[in-house]
Design a protein around this motif. Sequence first.
Motif, PDB file in Angstrom:
ATOM      1  N   GLU A 181       0.868  -1.193   0.000  1.00  0.00           N
ATOM      2  CA  GLU A 181       0.000   0.000   0.000  1.00  0.00           C
ATOM      3  C   GLU A 181       0.902   1.240   0.000  1.00  0.00           C
ATOM      4  N   PRO A 182       1.334   1.679  -1.176  1.00  0.00           N
ATOM      5  CA  PRO A 182       2.311   2.770  -1.265  1.00  0.00           C
ATOM      6  C   PRO A 182       1.852   4.066  -0.612  1.00  0.00           C
ATOM      7  N   GLN A 183       0.549   4.338  -0.637  1.00  0.00           N
ATOM      8  CA  GLN A 183       0.063   5.608  -0.074  1.00  0.00           C
ATOM      9  C   GLN A 183       0.243   5.672   1.435  1.00  0.00           C
ATOM     10  N   ARG A 184       0.461   4.540   2.067  1.00  0.00           N
ATOM     11  CA  ARG A 184       0.696   4.511   3.514  1.00  0.00           C
ATOM     12  C   ARG A 184       2.178   4.549   3.854  1.00  0.00           C
ATOM     13  N   GLY A 185       3.025   4.555   2.836  1.00  0.00           N
ATOM     14  CA  GLY A 185       4.460   4.631   3.053  1.00  0.00           C
ATOM     15  C   GLY A 185       5.031   5.888   2.426  1.00  0.00           C
ATOM     16  N   PHE A 186       6.266   5.822   1.946  1.00  0.00           N
ATOM     17  CA  PHE A 186       6.887   6.989   1.331  1.00  0.00           C
ATOM     18  C   PHE A 186       8.048   6.554   0.445  1.00  0.00           C
ATOM     19  N   GLU A 187       8.391   7.433  -0.496  1.00  0.00           N
ATOM     20  CA  GLU A 187       9.550   7.219  -1.344  1.00  0.00           C
ATOM     21  C   GLU A 187      10.764   7.882  -0.699  1.00  0.00           C
ATOM     22  N   LEU A 188      11.909   7.204  -0.734  1.00  0.00           N
ATOM     23  CA  LEU A 188      13.109   7.787  -0.171  1.00  0.00           C
ATOM     24  C   LEU A 188      13.491   9.035  -0.966  1.00  0.00           C
ATOM     25  N   ASP A 189      13.841  10.107  -0.245  1.00  0.00           N
ATOM     26  CA  ASP A 189      14.121  11.371  -0.915  1.00  0.00           C
ATOM     27  C   ASP A 189      15.581  11.446  -1.368  1.00  0.00           C
ATOM     28  N   ALA A 190      15.934  12.587  -1.937  1.00  0.00           N
ATOM     29  CA  ALA A 190      17.261  12.758  -2.513  1.00  0.00           C
ATOM     30  C   ALA A 190      18.365  12.771  -1.466  1.00  0.00           C
ATOM     31  N   GLY A 191      17.998  12.903  -0.204  1.00  0.00           N
ATOM     32  CA  GLY A 191      19.005  12.903   0.851  1.00  0.00           C
ATOM     33  C   GLY A 191      19.429  11.524   1.303  1.00  0.00           C
ATOM     34  N   ALA A 192      18.766  10.480   0.827  1.00  0.00           N
ATOM     35  CA  ALA A 192      19.130   9.113   1.204  1.00  0.00           C
ATOM     36  C   ALA A 192      20.498   8.760   0.645  1.00  0.00           C
ATOM     37  N   ARG A 193      21.248   7.969   1.398  1.00  0.00           N
ATOM     38  CA  ARG A 193      22.582   7.554   0.981  1.00  0.00           C
ATOM     39  C   ARG A 193      22.730   6.038   1.123  1.00  0.00           C
ATOM     40  N   ILE A 194      23.579   5.469   0.274  1.00  0.00           N
ATOM     41  CA  ILE A 194      23.836   4.030   0.285  1.00  0.00           C
ATOM     42  C   ILE A 194      25.333   3.804   0.411  1.00  0.00           C
ATOM     43  N   GLN A 195      25.720   2.768   1.155  1.00  0.00           N
ATOM     44  CA  GLN A 195      27.132   2.446   1.277  1.00  0.00           C
ATOM     45  C   GLN A 195      27.287   0.969   1.619  1.00  0.00           C
TER      46      GLN A 195
END
Length: 286
Positions: A181-195
Amino acid sequence: MSARPLPSRGQPSRASALALSLPLSLPLPLSLPLPLPLPLPLPLALALAFAGGLTGCEGGCGLGDPRASADTNVDAADPAPLGTALSLAPVADRHPWVMALITALKLHPVEGVEAELGERGGRAGERRPDPILRADERGLLEQALSDYTAAHPLSPGLRPIWAAERDQSGAAVGWRIYFVEPQRGFELDAGARIQLVAETDWQLVQLSLSAAQRGALQALSEAELGDRLALFTTEEVEPREGAEALMVATVLEPITGGRLVITPGPREDVDAASRALFERLRATAD
């Protein structure tokens, strides 16, 4: 770091044994019924494996706050921006449309498709629903879903995501559909980082949410305690392929640190699998 192969199923490693633990939940303070080398030094904000991992994450790994460890080196790779849009959302395990789909496929079986109103363990070991829809071949699932939605359109607010079940070599040996249920969650924004994070025996992929979204993650995890969250690709690679599930996990406790750690499950080469995922998800220079 040199690659170290994971033990076989008969002798689970720390990562795979956690994924195999009942009630299919990873982090501590849950008691683990397998013969594990304790204490487990995994500093996981989200201890998770690829959804549908062959040896046990399809029912859900566990989400919890990290347990810090002096054995962990977080300098394996510098944090990088995401190059792939990712979202977090609740899994619709109790949704009436999903229940109706599974029931219909049980009453009118499709050859090669497994449909089951299963159960999994919740936060305190209580039983929670686990609607299972899987097949060895993805095309069989696609056709079954297409046939059903032709007469029963997908309920508004639901989205199917695809999870490959993989063996130790990383080859897909089966497929599973989850509904989120995508409307109950959120998309990661441009500030997210991966390592890449260096654990004692191998490397794992860590996602760090932006300061602006840490509160959203905590609120979402608090609302879904005992239930499941999915991390998935927001954009479809191709219309036919749909969204890819990177993990499906049971929420064991509120997540306050804003970090998610992905383990690839039992693989012959965990480091290589983690690095491949890191390279696929991070942004690259044009």
